[in-house]
Design a protein around this motif. Sequence first.
Motif, PDB file in Angstrom:
ATOM      1  N   PHE A  54      -6.203  15.410  -9.869  1.00 60.80           N
ATOM      2  CA  PHE A  54      -5.235  14.312  -9.953  1.00 60.80           C
ATOM      3  C   PHE A  54      -4.898  13.794  -8.554  1.00 60.80           C
ATOM      4  CE2 PHE A  54      -0.675  12.981 -10.270  1.00 60.80           C
ATOM      5  CZ  PHE A  54      -0.891  11.816 -10.992  1.00 60.80           C
ATOM      6  N   LYS A  55      -4.752  14.712  -7.612  1.00 63.02           N
ATOM      7  CA  LYS A  55      -4.457  14.346  -6.222  1.00 63.02           C
ATOM      8  C   LYS A  55      -5.591  13.496  -5.643  1.00 63.02           C
ATOM      9  CE  LYS A  55      -2.287  17.554  -4.008  1.00 63.02           C
ATOM     10  NZ  LYS A  55      -1.924  18.745  -3.250  1.00 63.02           N
ATOM     11  N   GLU A  56      -6.833  13.893  -5.896  1.00 62.69           N
ATOM     12  CA  GLU A  56      -7.987  13.140  -5.408  1.00 62.69           C
ATOM     13  C   GLU A  56      -8.078  11.768  -6.074  1.00 62.69           C
ATOM     14  OE1 GLU A  56     -10.161  13.718  -2.864  1.00 62.69           O
ATOM     15  OE2 GLU A  56      -8.768  15.342  -2.417  1.00 62.69           O
ATOM     16  N   GLU A  57      -7.741  11.707  -7.358  1.00 61.60           N
ATOM     17  CA  GLU A  57      -7.743  10.442  -8.084  1.00 61.60           C
ATOM     18  C   GLU A  57      -6.716   9.474  -7.474  1.00 61.60           C
ATOM     19  OE1 GLU A  57      -6.545   9.229 -12.589  1.00 61.60           O
ATOM     20  OE2 GLU A  57      -7.677  11.084 -12.349  1.00 61.60           O
ATOM     21  N   CYS A  58      -5.535   9.981  -7.166  1.00 59.81           N
ATOM     22  CA  CYS A  58      -4.487   9.150  -6.552  1.00 59.81           C
ATOM     23  C   CYS A  58      -4.872   8.743  -5.137  1.00 59.81           C
ATOM     24  CB  CYS A  58      -3.153   9.889  -6.572  1.00 59.81           C
ATOM     25  SG  CYS A  58      -2.498  10.070  -8.245  1.00 59.81           S
ATOM     26  N   LYS A  59      -5.557   9.624  -4.424  1.00 65.36           N
ATOM     27  CA  LYS A  59      -6.040   9.299  -3.084  1.00 65.36           C
ATOM     28  C   LYS A  59      -7.052   8.156  -3.160  1.00 65.36           C
ATOM     29  CE  LYS A  59      -8.711  11.360   0.673  1.00 65.36           C
ATOM     30  NZ  LYS A  59      -9.372  12.591   1.133  1.00 65.36           N
ATOM     31  N   ALA A  60      -7.946   8.208  -4.162  1.00 66.98           N
ATOM     32  CA  ALA A  60      -8.939   7.147  -4.343  1.00 66.98           C
ATOM     33  C   ALA A  60      -8.259   5.822  -4.681  1.00 66.98           C
ATOM     34  CB  ALA A  60      -9.930   7.536  -5.432  1.00 66.98           C
ATOM     35  N   ILE A  61      -7.214   5.869  -5.501  1.00 62.14           N
ATOM     36  CA  ILE A  61      -6.458   4.659  -5.835  1.00 62.14           C
ATOM     37  C   ILE A  61      -5.835   4.075  -4.571  1.00 62.14           C
ATOM     38  CG2 ILE A  61      -4.364   3.828  -7.002  1.00 62.14           C
ATOM     39  CD1 ILE A  61      -5.069   5.815  -9.282  1.00 62.14           C
ATOM     40  N   TYR A  62      -5.231   4.930  -3.759  1.00 63.00           N
ATOM     41  CA  TYR A  62      -4.603   4.465  -2.523  1.00 63.00           C
ATOM     42  C   TYR A  62      -5.640   3.836  -1.592  1.00 63.00           C
ATOM     43  CZ  TYR A  62      -2.442   4.191   1.967  1.00 63.00           C
ATOM     44  OH  TYR A  62      -2.007   3.712   3.171  1.00 63.00           O
ATOM     45  N   LEU A  63      -6.775   4.512  -1.408  1.00 60.42           N
ATOM     46  CA  LEU A  63      -7.811   3.992  -0.504  1.00 60.42           C
ATOM     47  C   LEU A  63      -8.357   2.654  -1.000  1.00 60.42           C
ATOM     48  CD1 LEU A  63      -9.684   7.270   0.433  1.00 60.42           C
ATOM     49  CD2 LEU A  63      -8.292   5.839   1.954  1.00 60.42           C
ATOM     50  N   LYS A  64      -8.483   2.497  -2.311  1.00 63.29           N
ATOM     51  CA  LYS A  64      -8.964   1.232  -2.881  1.00 63.29           C
ATOM     52  C   LYS A  64      -7.952   0.121  -2.602  1.00 63.29           C
ATOM     53  CE  LYS A  64     -10.358  -0.989  -7.133  1.00 63.29           C
ATOM     54  NZ  LYS A  64      -9.738  -1.272  -8.382  1.00 63.29           N
ATOM     55  N   GLU A  65      -6.668   0.398  -2.832  1.00 60.63           N
ATOM     56  CA  GLU A  65      -5.627  -0.599  -2.571  1.00 60.63           C
ATOM     57  C   GLU A  65      -5.578  -0.966  -1.086  1.00 60.63           C
ATOM     58  OE1 GLU A  65      -2.018   1.059  -4.116  1.00 60.63           O
ATOM     59  OE2 GLU A  65      -2.618   0.709  -6.183  1.00 60.63           O
ATOM     60  N   ARG A  66      -5.709   0.043  -0.220  1.00 63.14           N
ATOM     61  CA  ARG A  66      -5.679  -0.208   1.224  1.00 63.14           C
ATOM     62  C   ARG A  66      -6.878  -1.036   1.648  1.00 63.14           C
ATOM     63  NH1 ARG A  66      -6.134   4.578   5.555  1.00 63.14           N
ATOM     64  NH2 ARG A  66      -8.318   4.314   4.985  1.00 63.14           N
ATOM     65  N   ALA A  67      -8.058  -0.739   1.092  1.00 59.11           N
ATOM     66  CA  ALA A  67      -9.266  -1.490   1.433  1.00 59.11           C
ATOM     67  C   ALA A  67      -9.129  -2.952   0.990  1.00 59.11           C
ATOM     68  CB  ALA A  67     -10.489  -0.857   0.789  1.00 59.11           C
ATOM     69  N   GLU A  68      -8.553  -3.175  -0.203  1.00 55.10           N
ATOM     70  CA  GLU A  68      -8.346  -4.548  -0.678  1.00 55.10           C
ATOM     71  C   GLU A  68      -7.397  -5.290   0.258  1.00 55.10           C
ATOM     72  OE1 GLU A  68      -7.196  -4.764  -4.803  1.00 55.10           O
ATOM     73  OE2 GLU A  68      -8.809  -3.414  -5.383  1.00 55.10           O
ATOM     74  N   TYR A  69      -6.336  -4.624   0.672  1.00 47.42           N
ATOM     75  CA  TYR A  69      -5.387  -5.245   1.597  1.00 47.42           C
ATOM     76  C   TYR A  69      -6.055  -5.568   2.925  1.00 47.42           C
ATOM     77  CZ  TYR A  69      -1.660  -5.711   5.010  1.00 47.42           C
ATOM     78  OH  TYR A  69      -0.866  -6.157   6.024  1.00 47.42           O
TER      79      TYR A  69
END
Length: 120
Positions: A91-106
């Motif tokens: 779950f932690k890795e999944e949330c990390k991937a979500i964060y990295l995706k949002e940061r990359a889009e930004y």
Amino acid sequence: MSLAQQQPASINPRNPHGLGDPNDTTLRKVEVEVLIPKIMRDRARSELCPKEVADFEECCKASSIFMVATCRKQNSALMDCLSHWYKNEAFKEECKAIYLKERAEYRSTGIPKKHRVEKI
């Protein structure tokens, strides 16, 4: 290097808006300790433990000022559910991937998430 030799950050394809490389996956301390846990907390409350959250909220509304004493069972169930997910590495890795995706889009668009309109 003189000012004439420096290129503006917007010309660099790896850093289109001067916000960092969208493909960079390194994390700062604040991202690891604050921002990713916030995503974990929000997702756990809304997606993974909604019954426990609703039970606790209902008990608190019904108990008013006595909620500390009367809602221990619901609070304990909520804390058990949340801590189970906080300790889950997948779950932690999944949330990390979500964060990295949002940061990359930004970083690639320059538009913060709250101002981006989702296309349906």
